[in-house]
Design a protein around this motif. Sequence first.
Motif, PDB file in Angstrom:
ATOM      1  N   SER A 201       0.685  -0.880  -0.063  1.00 26.50           N
ATOM      2  CA  SER A 201       0.159  -0.264  -0.082  1.00 26.50           C
ATOM      3  C   SER A 201       1.090   1.842   0.241  1.00 26.50           C
ATOM      4  O   SER A 201       0.691   2.408  -0.474  1.00 26.50           O
ATOM      5  N   THR A 202       1.863   1.231   0.966  1.00 24.32           N
ATOM      6  CA  THR A 202       2.212   3.185   1.373  1.00 24.32           C
ATOM      7  C   THR A 202       3.305   2.848  -0.428  1.00 24.32           C
ATOM      8  O   THR A 202       3.420   3.704  -0.951  1.00 24.32           O
ATOM      9  N   LEU A 203       4.095   1.327  -1.225  1.00 24.32           N
ATOM     10  CA  LEU A 203       4.892   2.071  -1.985  1.00 24.32           C
ATOM     11  C   LEU A 203       4.148   1.885  -3.773  1.00 24.32           C
ATOM     12  O   LEU A 203       4.810   2.492  -4.331  1.00 24.32           O
ATOM     13  N   CYS A 204       2.932   1.248  -3.387  1.00 24.84           N
ATOM     14  CA  CYS A 204       2.207   0.875  -4.674  1.00 24.84           C
ATOM     15  C   CYS A 204       0.707   1.756  -4.849  1.00 24.84           C
ATOM     16  O   CYS A 204       0.332   2.091  -5.583  1.00 24.84           O
ATOM     17  N   GLY A 205       0.370   2.468  -3.570  1.00 21.43           N
ATOM     18  CA  GLY A 205      -1.045   2.197  -3.523  1.00 21.43           C
ATOM     19  C   GLY A 205      -1.268   4.551  -3.244  1.00 21.43           C
ATOM     20  O   GLY A 205      -1.903   4.420  -2.437  1.00 21.43           O
ATOM     21  N   GLY A 206      -0.308   5.060  -3.505  1.00 19.79           N
ATOM     22  CA  GLY A 206      -0.170   5.942  -3.416  1.00 19.79           C
ATOM     23  C   GLY A 206       0.308   6.647  -1.658  1.00 19.79           C
ATOM     24  O   GLY A 206       0.156   7.734  -1.386  1.00 19.79           O
ATOM     25  N   GLY A 207       0.758   6.182  -1.417  1.00 19.01           N
ATOM     26  CA  GLY A 207       1.622   6.529  -0.010  1.00 19.01           C
ATOM     27  C   GLY A 207       2.672   7.696  -0.653  1.00 19.01           C
ATOM     28  O   GLY A 207       3.526   7.705  -1.415  1.00 19.01           O
ATOM     29  N   SER A 208       2.711   9.247   0.635  1.00 21.02           N
ATOM     30  CA  SER A 208       3.700  10.424   0.407  1.00 21.02           C
ATOM     31  C   SER A 208       4.811   9.373   1.071  1.00 21.02           C
ATOM     32  O   SER A 208       5.173   8.472   1.819  1.00 21.02           O
ATOM     33  N   VAL A 209       6.075  10.222   0.742  1.00 29.30           N
ATOM     34  CA  VAL A 209       7.072   9.714   1.462  1.00 29.30           C
ATOM     35  C   VAL A 209       7.546  10.084   2.390  1.00 29.30           C
ATOM     36  O   VAL A 209       8.009   8.949   3.623  1.00 29.30           O
ATOM     37  N   THR A 210       6.255  10.874   3.399  1.00 29.55           N
ATOM     38  CA  THR A 210       6.408  10.996   4.962  1.00 29.55           C
ATOM     39  C   THR A 210       5.857   9.436   5.455  1.00 29.55           C
ATOM     40  O   THR A 210       6.227   8.740   6.078  1.00 29.55           O
ATOM     41  N   ALA A 211       4.472   9.187   5.038  1.00 32.07           N
ATOM     42  CA  ALA A 211       3.843   8.212   4.726  1.00 32.07           C
ATOM     43  C   ALA A 211       5.487   6.927   5.474  1.00 32.07           C
ATOM     44  O   ALA A 211       5.304   6.168   5.760  1.00 32.07           O
ATOM     45  N   ALA A 212       5.599   6.920   3.959  1.00 33.34           N
ATOM     46  CA  ALA A 212       7.141   5.824   4.152  1.00 33.34           C
ATOM     47  C   ALA A 212       7.676   6.008   4.718  1.00 33.34           C
ATOM     48  O   ALA A 212       8.211   4.802   6.096  1.00 33.34           O
ATOM     49  N   GLU A 213       7.951   7.151   5.255  1.00 30.81           N
ATOM     50  CA  GLU A 213       9.237   7.313   6.643  1.00 30.81           C
ATOM     51  C   GLU A 213       8.145   6.896   7.729  1.00 30.81           C
ATOM     52  O   GLU A 213       9.317   6.041   8.777  1.00 30.81           O
ATOM     53  N   GLU A 214       7.348   6.822   8.016  1.00 31.01           N
ATOM     54  CA  GLU A 214       6.416   6.241   9.176  1.00 31.01           C
ATOM     55  C   GLU A 214       6.372   4.987   9.183  1.00 31.01           C
ATOM     56  O   GLU A 214       6.307   4.616  10.377  1.00 31.01           O
ATOM     57  N   PHE A 215       6.500   4.580   7.711  1.00 32.30           N
ATOM     58  CA  PHE A 215       5.767   2.859   8.133  1.00 32.30           C
ATOM     59  C   PHE A 215       8.033   2.336   8.766  1.00 32.30           C
ATOM     60  O   PHE A 215       7.321   1.426   9.454  1.00 32.30           O
ATOM     61  N   LEU A 216       8.628   2.551   7.713  1.00 29.81           N
ATOM     62  CA  LEU A 216       9.439   2.200   8.623  1.00 29.81           C
ATOM     63  C   LEU A 216       9.754   2.556   9.288  1.00 29.81           C
ATOM     64  O   LEU A 216      10.784   1.578   9.917  1.00 29.81           O
ATOM     65  N   GLU A 217       9.693   3.492  10.373  1.00 31.97           N
ATOM     66  CA  GLU A 217       9.585   3.498  12.163  1.00 31.97           C
ATOM     67  C   GLU A 217       8.784   2.760  12.301  1.00 31.97           C
ATOM     68  O   GLU A 217       9.401   2.057  13.572  1.00 31.97           O
ATOM     69  N   PHE A 218       7.981   2.290  12.262  1.00 33.29           N
ATOM     70  CA  PHE A 218       6.923   1.965  12.364  1.00 33.29           C
ATOM     71  C   PHE A 218       7.719  -0.429  12.172  1.00 33.29           C
ATOM     72  O   PHE A 218       7.683  -0.897  13.428  1.00 33.29           O
ATOM     73  N   LEU A 219       8.460   0.080  11.615  1.00 27.10           N
ATOM     74  CA  LEU A 219       9.150  -1.269  11.425  1.00 27.10           C
ATOM     75  C   LEU A 219      10.419  -1.384  12.517  1.00 27.10           C
ATOM     76  O   LEU A 219      10.189  -2.461  12.398  1.00 27.10           O
ATOM     77  N   ILE A 220      10.705  -0.869  12.267  1.00 25.40           N
ATOM     78  CA  ILE A 220      12.273  -0.431  12.975  1.00 25.40           C
ATOM     79  C   ILE A 220      11.791  -1.193  14.650  1.00 25.40           C
ATOM     80  O   ILE A 220      12.213  -1.824  15.023  1.00 25.40           O
ATOM     81  N   GLU A 221      10.546  -0.670  15.091  1.00 29.70           N
ATOM     82  CA  GLU A 221       9.835  -1.138  16.593  1.00 29.70           C
ATOM     83  C   GLU A 221       9.693  -2.605  16.507  1.00 29.70           C
ATOM     84  O   GLU A 221       9.683  -2.671  17.641  1.00 29.70           O
ATOM     85  N   ILE A 222       9.122  -2.728  15.541  1.00 35.11           N
ATOM     86  CA  ILE A 222       8.708  -4.193  14.923  1.00 35.11           C
ATOM     87  C   ILE A 222      10.317  -4.698  15.450  1.00 35.11           C
ATOM     88  O   ILE A 222       9.946  -5.700  16.426  1.00 35.11           O
TER      89      ILE A 222
END
Length: 460
Positions: A201-222
């Motif tokens: 969704s982030t990469l192919c569904g219209g996610g912005s750079v900010t959305a991508a950076e926030e998702f990467l931070e969530f993944l790092i927490e996991i």
Amino acid sequence: MHDLRKKIFESGKTVSRKARSRQPSAQQSPAGSRPGSRATSRHASDEEDSSEYEYTDSLASSLVISEEGDEEEGSAPPSASEVLHNHIVDLLDQKRDSGQDRADKLTAYTELIRHHPSAEEVDAQMDELIPMLLKSVRGRRTPQGVMWSLKALMMTILSSGAESIHSRVYPTLKTLCENSDYDDDDNEQIKVAAIRAMGVSTLCGGGSVTAAEEFLEFLIEIIQSDGHVIEAGDNGPVVTAALNAWGFVASGLDDLEEQSTEALEAFMEQLDSSDVDVQVAAGSNIALLLESAREYEEETGETWNMRYDQDALLHRMHALTRESSKSISKKDKRQLHSNFNSIVTSLEHGKGPGYSTARRFASNPHTGGNKADFNGDYQEYGYRQKLRIQNISIVIDTWSLSARVGMLKSILGGGLASHYLNNPVVRDLLSGAKTEYVSAPQNLKPNKYERKNRLRGFSD
């Protein structure tokens, strides 16, 4: 593979938070990074040598389209688009469906679109498809129903690529990922699928750079918490999924410097995981980060402020190429050694995955002359990982491309060939890669032993 990453977040979305902070006229202030927790994990990568993955129509196990009895004799069979349209209409009509009916419809839709993508048919029904799939996910009637809804959602996003999708699906997917409503096995599968769906969704569904950076931070927490932050503590497949999704989404960002130090520390900790898949995924992400740093330095002349002990990192990775613990199976040892040999070669020589430094004659001495005539004219074998689609061979020569291919293979399976040939979203994900063309598909003719066996009635 800078050009590959630039294509994803277009239409004014290509500027990272760090880059925005450098622009005096920027309207948006950079978001602060969240503090991280701690974790361990790893991911399976492809074998280093002779790793050419072949996807052809004959291997794709495509869904056979047959609507027997629906056409008059002599009439043309329906096209794949027509059949897909009928499946979507049927899927959206669930008024009197039982749970099994819904599962069967989701299965048929997912498998059809996996092998016969049609953005036009999907986009035409998008306003009804997305709410229906999200409703199935939120309902959580059965874990199997949730899984098929997630698979259908991923296939829908990949087939359409509509920019309006991400904001509609991401909150539901994150909530699903953070909760535990089923037993351990079902929760594991659902969390893995939800993480993949968020990445797509982030990469192919219209996610912005900010959305991508926030998702990467969530993944790092996991990753830092070994899955505990989403109630999947010490779960190897979940942490591996987070690592793979991190690599997939990070491949779409030009500037990873802001979070590189924290991410690198999390990945280095995962090198000590007891799960081989987690170790390999962490090693691959380390290689991707350092590859991004190299590209950034080559293009700008600036260096990243990434703090780590290079000698200690290489020493640990060299140790993994020789791991001999009796607690690891022979198969896992081969996987570990092969992948970390590739990663170490990449870090030491500044190359991509699967690069072979073994040398051969640049010319073939068997076609005339002798070895003395070639004056030591050697060249390295070079990149050995390739993705074969019909007569197209895609050279996997960057860790960014490797992360994308890995994610697409995990979602599309045998449908990857059809999507690469017919789906602009998938072609864009793999654009910029070096391609080679072969004159004819391999193994078209059976060898003499296969011919004998077929004559005798033996199966292949």
